[in-house]
Design a protein around this motif. Structure first.
Motif, PDB file in Angstrom:
ATOM      1  N   SER A   1      18.787  29.825  89.135  1.00  0.00           N
ATOM      2  CA  SER A   1      19.427  29.817  87.816  1.00  0.00           C
ATOM      3  C   SER A   1      18.751  30.806  86.867  1.00  0.00           C
ATOM      4  O   SER A   1      19.407  31.405  86.013  1.00  0.00           O
ATOM      5  CB  SER A   1      19.441  28.412  87.232  1.00  0.00           C
ATOM      6  N   THR A   2      17.446  31.007  87.043  1.00  0.00           N
ATOM      7  CA  THR A   2      16.765  32.025  86.236  1.00  0.00           C
ATOM      8  C   THR A   2      17.309  33.407  86.569  1.00  0.00           C
ATOM      9  O   THR A   2      17.603  34.209  85.681  1.00  0.00           O
ATOM     10  CB  THR A   2      15.250  32.001  86.520  1.00  0.00           C
ATOM     11  N   TYR A   3      17.478  33.666  87.863  1.00  0.00           N
ATOM     12  CA  TYR A   3      18.043  34.948  88.278  1.00  0.00           C
ATOM     13  C   TYR A   3      19.448  35.124  87.713  1.00  0.00           C
ATOM     14  O   TYR A   3      19.819  36.206  87.263  1.00  0.00           O
ATOM     15  CB  TYR A   3      18.080  35.058  89.805  1.00  0.00           C
TER      16      TYR A   3
ATOM     17  N   GLN B   1       7.856  33.588  81.715  1.00  0.00           N
ATOM     18  CA  GLN B   1       8.012  32.292  81.030  1.00  0.00           C
ATOM     19  C   GLN B   1       8.626  31.260  81.968  1.00  0.00           C
ATOM     20  O   GLN B   1       8.189  30.119  82.025  1.00  0.00           O
ATOM     21  CB  GLN B   1       8.901  32.443  79.784  1.00  0.00           C
ATOM     22  N   SER B   2       9.640  31.656  82.731  1.00  0.00           N
ATOM     23  CA  SER B   2      10.302  30.720  83.630  1.00  0.00           C
ATOM     24  C   SER B   2       9.389  30.329  84.781  1.00  0.00           C
ATOM     25  O   SER B   2       9.446  29.202  85.268  1.00  0.00           O
ATOM     26  CB  SER B   2      11.568  31.344  84.204  1.00  0.00           C
ATOM     27  N   THR B   3       8.544  31.273  85.200  1.00  0.00           N
ATOM     28  CA  THR B   3       7.649  30.987  86.320  1.00  0.00           C
ATOM     29  C   THR B   3       6.624  29.910  85.950  1.00  0.00           C
ATOM     30  O   THR B   3       6.106  29.218  86.819  1.00  0.00           O
ATOM     31  CB  THR B   3       6.949  32.287  86.762  1.00  0.00           C
ATOM     32  N   LYS B   4       6.371  29.774  84.654  1.00  0.00           N
ATOM     33  CA  LYS B   4       5.409  28.752  84.218  1.00  0.00           C
ATOM     34  C   LYS B   4       5.840  27.358  84.673  1.00  0.00           C
ATOM     35  O   LYS B   4       5.004  26.495  84.908  1.00  0.00           O
ATOM     36  CB  LYS B   4       5.265  28.774  82.691  1.00  0.00           C
ATOM     37  N   SER B   5       7.160  27.145  84.801  1.00  0.00           N
ATOM     38  CA  SER B   5       7.626  25.828  85.213  1.00  0.00           C
ATOM     39  C   SER B   5       7.805  25.731  86.733  1.00  0.00           C
ATOM     40  O   SER B   5       8.249  24.708  87.238  1.00  0.00           O
ATOM     41  CB  SER B   5       8.931  25.493  84.498  1.00  0.00           C
ATOM     42  N   PHE B   6       7.476  26.815  87.406  1.00  0.00           N
ATOM     43  CA  PHE B   6       7.577  26.817  88.873  1.00  0.00           C
ATOM     44  C   PHE B   6       6.280  26.238  89.445  1.00  0.00           C
ATOM     45  O   PHE B   6       5.188  26.624  89.023  1.00  0.00           O
ATOM     46  CB  PHE B   6       7.787  28.255  89.339  1.00  0.00           C
TER      47      PHE B   6
ATOM     48  N   PHE C   1      31.839  34.129  82.440  1.00  0.00           N
ATOM     49  CA  PHE C   1      32.465  32.821  82.669  1.00  0.00           C
ATOM     50  C   PHE C   1      32.168  32.309  84.077  1.00  0.00           C
ATOM     51  O   PHE C   1      32.003  31.117  84.289  1.00  0.00           O
ATOM     52  CB  PHE C   1      33.970  32.892  82.397  1.00  0.00           C
ATOM     53  N   ALA C   2      32.075  33.242  85.037  1.00  0.00           N
ATOM     54  CA  ALA C   2      31.783  32.819  86.401  1.00  0.00           C
ATOM     55  C   ALA C   2      30.379  32.230  86.504  1.00  0.00           C
ATOM     56  O   ALA C   2      30.128  31.316  87.289  1.00  0.00           O
ATOM     57  CB  ALA C   2      31.940  33.994  87.352  1.00  0.00           C
ATOM     58  N   MET C   3      29.465  32.754  85.698  1.00  0.00           N
ATOM     59  CA  MET C   3      28.073  32.337  85.849  1.00  0.00           C
ATOM     60  C   MET C   3      27.579  31.515  84.659  1.00  0.00           C
ATOM     61  O   MET C   3      26.382  31.298  84.504  1.00  0.00           O
ATOM     62  CB  MET C   3      27.191  33.575  86.035  1.00  0.00           C
ATOM     63  N   GLN C   4      28.520  31.041  83.847  1.00  0.00           N
ATOM     64  CA  GLN C   4      28.141  30.371  82.608  1.00  0.00           C
ATOM     65  C   GLN C   4      27.196  29.188  82.835  1.00  0.00           C
ATOM     66  O   GLN C   4      26.214  29.026  82.116  1.00  0.00           O
ATOM     67  CB  GLN C   4      29.410  29.894  81.912  1.00  0.00           C
ATOM     68  N   ARG C   5      27.502  28.373  83.860  1.00  0.00           N
ATOM     69  CA  ARG C   5      26.686  27.175  84.067  1.00  0.00           C
ATOM     70  C   ARG C   5      25.260  27.527  84.453  1.00  0.00           C
ATOM     71  O   ARG C   5      24.305  26.991  83.917  1.00  0.00           O
ATOM     72  CB  ARG C   5      27.334  26.279  85.112  1.00  0.00           C
ATOM     73  N   GLN C   6      25.146  28.501  85.383  1.00  0.00           N
ATOM     74  CA  GLN C   6      23.801  28.920  85.773  1.00  0.00           C
ATOM     75  C   GLN C   6      23.084  29.547  84.587  1.00  0.00           C
ATOM     76  O   GLN C   6      21.880  29.386  84.428  1.00  0.00           O
ATOM     77  CB  GLN C   6      23.852  29.953  86.903  1.00  0.00           C
ATOM     78  N   PHE C   7      23.869  30.253  83.768  1.00  0.00           N
ATOM     79  CA  PHE C   7      23.274  30.916  82.606  1.00  0.00           C
ATOM     80  C   PHE C   7      22.635  29.891  81.678  1.00  0.00           C
ATOM     81  O   PHE C   7      21.478  30.010  81.280  1.00  0.00           O
ATOM     82  CB  PHE C   7      24.354  31.701  81.865  1.00  0.00           C
ATOM     83  N   VAL C   8      23.405  28.832  81.365  1.00  0.00           N
ATOM     84  CA  VAL C   8      22.882  27.796  80.469  1.00  0.00           C
ATOM     85  C   VAL C   8      21.678  27.120  81.116  1.00  0.00           C
ATOM     86  O   VAL C   8      20.629  26.934  80.490  1.00  0.00           O
ATOM     87  CB  VAL C   8      23.985  26.779  80.125  1.00  0.00           C
ATOM     88  N   ALA C   9      21.807  26.807  82.420  1.00  0.00           N
ATOM     89  CA  ALA C   9      20.696  26.155  83.118  1.00  0.00           C
ATOM     90  C   ALA C   9      19.464  27.050  83.088  1.00  0.00           C
ATOM     91  O   ALA C   9      18.347  26.588  82.840  1.00  0.00           O
ATOM     92  CB  ALA C   9      21.106  25.855  84.553  1.00  0.00           C
ATOM     93  N   GLY C  10      19.671  28.357  83.313  1.00  0.00           N
ATOM     94  CA  GLY C  10      18.559  29.293  83.327  1.00  0.00           C
ATOM     95  C   GLY C  10      17.889  29.384  81.975  1.00  0.00           C
ATOM     96  O   GLY C  10      16.672  29.504  81.864  1.00  0.00           O
ATOM     97  N   MET C  11      18.703  29.337  80.924  1.00  0.00           N
ATOM     98  CA  MET C  11      18.154  29.432  79.578  1.00  0.00           C
ATOM     99  C   MET C  11      17.341  28.181  79.238  1.00  0.00           C
ATOM    100  O   MET C  11      16.362  28.232  78.506  1.00  0.00           O
ATOM    101  CB  MET C  11      19.297  29.599  78.557  1.00  0.00           C
ATOM    102  N   LEU C  12      17.797  27.038  79.782  1.00  0.00           N
ATOM    103  CA  LEU C  12      17.081  25.788  79.479  1.00  0.00           C
ATOM    104  C   LEU C  12      15.780  25.707  80.263  1.00  0.00           C
ATOM    105  O   LEU C  12      14.926  24.888  79.972  1.00  0.00           O
ATOM    106  CB  LEU C  12      17.967  24.575  79.801  1.00  0.00           C
ATOM    107  N   GLY C  13      15.641  26.538  81.286  1.00  0.00           N
ATOM    108  CA  GLY C  13      14.409  26.521  82.059  1.00  0.00           C
ATOM    109  C   GLY C  13      14.682  26.076  83.479  1.00  0.00           C
ATOM    110  O   GLY C  13      15.275  25.025  83.712  1.00  0.00           O
TER     111      GLY C  13
END
Lengths: 281, 424
Positions: A200-202, A166-171, A266-278
Motif C-alpha cells: 500500500s505504501t508503494y 517514514q513508512s518503514t518505521k512501522s515495518f 480511482f483504481a488505486m484509491q483504496r491503497q492510496f488511502v491505506a498507504g497514507m494512513l501508514g
C-alpha cells in the motif's frame, strides 16, 4: 467502515442542525471544486466562440474539436512519449526511493542522520536555482533531447525517500532478521519480504510519482528539443498562446490529458488511502 | 531475483537506445533548419507554408519547426543563452517585438547581424527600428499588430453616428460617442479588462512614446505622454459606455454576443471578430483614436513578432537565404498567409497584392487590409527597451488607484519606483 456506521446511526434520528450545516458546506465546496471539470467537459463540446461567450450547455462541436486537435497535435506520439517517461520514471523512482528509505531506516551508521538531514536540506533549494547547472551537465554528457534527461534528475526524489523512510518505521525489523537467519541475502530480504508487505505504501507513492511525471513541465520543456520527443504538457501549453486560442480544442485536449491520472487514482484509491494512513501495521 | 535484475538491465538498455538515437539525428548535417515559434494556427502554419515554398527552390534543406507556447520559447531561449550551451539552440527563432531589445542587448553576439543581408527600406520602418541595436539590424520583420477600431455600423447608425464621425478622432471624442451610443441604444461602446494595460501601450505608441527614455531609463513619472495615456485610459474605464470584462475570452465574447459595439486593438483580432458570422455586413473599420497630445497620430500597434537567426547556427547561410527568399521576396506568400491565416506582414511590396485589395462582405465591402496597410506605414517608430512587460505590470498595479480618482502624477511616481526596483 466505522465512518459509515457512525453516519447511519446519526441519520436514524432527526438530522441535527450541525449535520445539515456541514452537508450544505460540503456541497458548496464540492460545487466549487467540480465546476471547473464540468466547465471543461461542456467546453470540449462547444466551438471556441461559444466557450468565450460563457455558454453553459453541451454543444455539437465535440467531433470537430477532435478533428482540429488531431490536425494540430500528433496525439498518438505525445501519449506514447508521456506514457514511456511516466512508466519508466515511476518504476525507477519507486525502486531507488524505496531502497534508500529502507536503507536509511534499517541500517545503522554513525553518519546516517547527518546524511539524511543533508538530503532533506536539498529539498529547500528551488528548482530554478539548479536548472541551469543541470542543463549544462546534461549538455556535457550529450543527453539533451533524450528521455533519460527528463527522468534522471527526479529518480532520486527526496520527498519519496522521506515518505518511504517514514513508512518503514512501522515495518517490523524482526521480519528481515528472521529472513536473514533463513539465509536470504540483503537484496532478497528487501525484494521478498519488504516489498510485498509494503504494497500500500508503494501504491500511494506510485500515484504521487506517476502524477508528477505525467504533469512534469518545466524540465522537459528545457531538455527536450525536437517535435518527436514532445510530451503532453508541452503540447497543451503550445496550444494556449496564440492570437486566437481555440478554447474548445484546448478543453478537449485537457480532458484527454487528465483522464489517465483520474483512472489511475480511482483504481488505486483504496491503497492510496491505506498507504497514507501508514502501511505495515 | 535474477529475473528482476534482467528486467532492470533491459529497461536501461532501452533507455540508452533512445539516447543513442538522438545523437545520430543531431549529426544529420548542416542542411537542417530548426525553428522555434508559437501559435500552431498562425506562426507555425505560416512557417510550414514558407518551408514548402523554400523546398521548391532548394529541395535539399530539411526543416524542424518546433511548436511551443510563447512563454516557453522565451524561457528555453533564455536558459540556452545564459548557460552558454549552443547545442540546443535553433537556427531561427521567433521573438515578440516588445522583448526583442532585451535579447539583442543582453546577448548581442548570439544573434546574426543581418544589416547587410536585407534591404530594410522594404519593411515597415517601425519594425526595423525595434530590431536595430547599436547600429546593427538583427531580425527579419514579420507580422504587424497594426491597430484599428472595428465598429458595428448598425449600432452606431442607430445612435446617429456616421462613418466619418469615427475618422481622425481623439480618445476623448471616442468616449463622448460611446456615452451617446450607450444612452441611445443600451449597447456598450467597447469592452475592456481594467486589469489589462494593453491599450495604454497602444496610446503611448500612437504618440511615438514609450515607458523608457532615450537612454533606456524608466520614464513613467513626469512623462506628459504617459500621464495623458493613463488618465485617458482611466476615463475610458470609468465611462458608463464601457463594459468591464475579465480575461481574453470575455473580452472577445462581448463583441461576438453583441454586447459591445467596438473593439480597438491589433489587426490579429480580425479572425475573432469574423467568428460570429451572423454579424456579417454590420462591421466596419476605422483608424484607432489618437491620444490628445502634440504629435500623436491615428495609427498604432499592439503586438507582432519577428524572426531572428542565431549565430551558433550550423546552417546560418541557408537560414538567412531561406528568410530572404520567402519573407523578403515572395509577394505571393504574403497574399496566401493573409487569406489563409489573417496574417498582415510588414514587407511593404507585398501590400499591393490581390489579397490586400479584397472587398470583404463581412465589413460591408470595405477593403480593410488596404486600410490596415495604410495605417501601418504611419505607425511611429519607438524603442521598446528591455523591460516592456515589467513596466506594463508596474502600470497595471497603479491603475486601480487612478480609477478611484487618485492623482495620476503620484500613481506614476509609485509605478516608477516599482519598475526601478523590478529591473535593478
Amino acid at each position: 467502515m466505522p465512518h459509515e456506521q457512525l453516519l447511519l446511526r446519526r441519520l436514524r434520528g432527526r438530522p441535527s442542525a450541525g449535520l445539515v450545516f456541514s452537508y450544505v458546506f460540503i456541497i458548496i465546496v464540492a460545487a466549487f471544486c467540480l465546476f471547473p471539470f464540468l466547465w471543461m467537459v461542456i467546453g470540449a463540446t462547444n466551438v471556441s466562440k461559444d466557450v468565450s461567450m460563457g455558454k453553459l450547455s453541451l454543444g455539437m462541436a465535440l467531433f470537430d474539436n477532435f478533428a482540429n486537435l488531431n490536425k494540430l497535435v500528433n496525439l498518438p506520439l505525445v501519449f506514447r512519449n508521456t506514457a514511456f517517461v511516466t512508466l519508466v520514471g515511476t518504476f525507477f523512482t519507486l525502486l531507488v526511493a524505496s531502497m534508500a528509505g529502507y536503507g536509511f531506516e534499517m541500517y545503522r551508521n554513525r553518519h546516517r542522520e547527518r546524511l539524511y538531514a543533508f538530503l532533506l536540506l536539498t529539498m529547500m533549494i528551488p528548482f530554478a536555482a539548479v536548472m541551469i547547472p543541470l542543463f549544462r551537465i546534461f549538455a556535457k554528457v550529450q543527453l539533451l533531447n533524450s528521455f533519460i534527461a527528463v527522468i534522471l534528475p527526479s529518480v532520486a526524489s527526496v520527498i519519496v525517500i522521506f515518505y518511504f523512510r517514514q513508512s518503514t518505521k512501522s515495518f517490523s525489523r524482526e521480519l528481515v532478521e528472521a529472513a536473514r537467519i533463513d539465509g536470504l541475502s540483503e537484496l532478497q530480504a528487501f525484494f521478498y519480504i519488504y516489498v510485498p508487505s509494503m504494497k500500500s505504501t508503494y501504491a500511494a507513492a506510485a500515484i504521487i510519482v506517476f502524477m508528477s511525471y505525467w504533469n512534469s513541465f518545466l524540465w522537459p520543456l528545457i531538455v527536450l528539443q525536437t517535435n518527436d520527443k514532445k510530451l503532453l504538457t508541452l503540447a497543451i501549453s503550445s496550444l494556449s498562446s496564440s492570437y486566437t486560442p481555440d478554447f474548445g480544442v484546448i478543453m478537449l485536449f485537457i480532458i484527454l490529458a487528465t483522464s489517465p491520472t483520474l483512472v489511475i487514482f480511482f483504481a488505486m484509491q483504496r491503497q492510496f488511502v491505506a498507504g497514507m494512513l501508514g502501511a505495515g501495521k | 531475483m535474477k529475473k528482476f535484475l534482467f528486467v532492470v538491465l533491459a529497461l536501461m538498455l532501452t533507455l540508452s537506445v533512445f539516447a543513442a538515437g538522438d545523437k545520430e539525428a543531431a549529426a544529420a548535417g548542416p542542411q537542417k533548419i530548426t525553428i522555434w515559434a508559437w501559435d500552431p494556427n498562425f506562426n507555425i502554419a505560416i512557417m510550414e507554408e514558407a518551408k514548402a515554398r523554400y523546398q521548391a527552390i532548394n529541395p535539399d534543406v530539411q526543416f524542424e519547426i518546433v511548436d511551443m507556447a510563447k512563454a516557453d520559447v522565451e524561457q528555453k531561449l533564455l536558459i540556452n543563452l545564459s548557460s552558454g550551451v549552443t547545442d540546443g539552440l535553433p537556427d531561427i527563432v521567433l521573438i515578440e517585438d516588445y522583448n526583442a531589445e532585451k535579447y539583442l542587448s543582453s546577448y548581442p553576439d548570439s544573434f546574426a547581424d543581418l544589416s547587410s543581408s536585407f534591404d530594410y527600406s522594404q519593411f515597415a520602418p517601425y519594425k526595423v527600428k525595434l530590431m536595430t541595436v547599436g547600429g546593427k539590424t538583427y531580425g527579419v520583420p514579420f507580422d504587424t499588430g497594426v491597430a484599428g477600431t472595428y465598429y458595428r455600423k448598425d449600432i452606431l447608425e442607430a445612435a446617429g453616428f456616421r462613418a466619418s464621425d469615427m475618422e481622425n478622432i481623439t480618445w476623448d471624442r471616442f468616449i463622448e460617442i460611446g456615452e451617446a451610443v450607450f444612452a441611445k441604444t443600451g449597447v456598450s461602446m467597447c469592452a475592456f479588462d481594467p486589469t489589462d494595460g494593453g491599450l495604454v501601450r497602444v496610446m503611448l505608441h500612437s504618440a511615438g512614446s514609450w515607458y523608457f527614455d532615450k537612454n533606456g531609463k524608466p520614464f513613467l513619472a513626469g512623462n506628459p505622454v504617459m500621464e495623458a495615456a493613463v488618465a485617458t485610459y482611466a476615463k475610458l474605464i470609468n465611462s458608463p459606455g464601457t463594459m468591464k470584462t475579465s480575461g481574453w475570452a470575455e473580452w472577445v465574447g462581448a463583441i461576438n454576443s453583441g454586447k459591445a459595439a467596438t473593439i480597438s486593438t491589433g489587426v490579429w483580432i480580425t479572425g475573432s471578430v469574423k467568428a460570429e458570422a451572423t454579424q456579417s455586413g454590420k462591421w466596419a473599420l476605422a483608424p484607432i483614436p489618437r491620444l490628445n497630445v502634440p504629435g500623436a497620430v491615428n495609427a498604432s500597434n499592439l503586438g507582432g513578432s519577428s524572426w531572428y537567426v542565431l549565430n551558433s547556427s550550423k546552417a546560418k547561410a541557408t537560414a538567412i537565404d531561406f528568410l530572404k527568399q520567402i519573407y523578403a521576396k515572395d509577394n505571393d506568400f504574403y497574399q496566401k498567409i493573409l487569406v489563409d491565416r489573417g496574417a498582415v506582414g510588414s514587407f511593404l511590396p507585398s501590400q499591393g497584392g490581390s489579397a490586400y485589395m479584397v472587398a470583404d462582405p463581412f465589413f460591408g465591402g470595405q477593403k480593410v487590409f488596404q486600410n490596415f496597410s495604410a495605417y501601418m506605414q504611419k505607425i511611429p517608430s519607438v524603442e521598446f527597451g528591455s523591460y516592456t512587460y515589467e513596466a506594463d505590470s508596474a502600470i497595471a498595479s497603479v491603475l486601480p488607484s487612478i480609477y478611484a480618482g487618485g492623482s495620476v502624477a503620484d500613481a506614476l511616481k509609485a509605478a516608477q519606483a516599482q519598475l526601478e526596483n523590478a529591473i535593478k
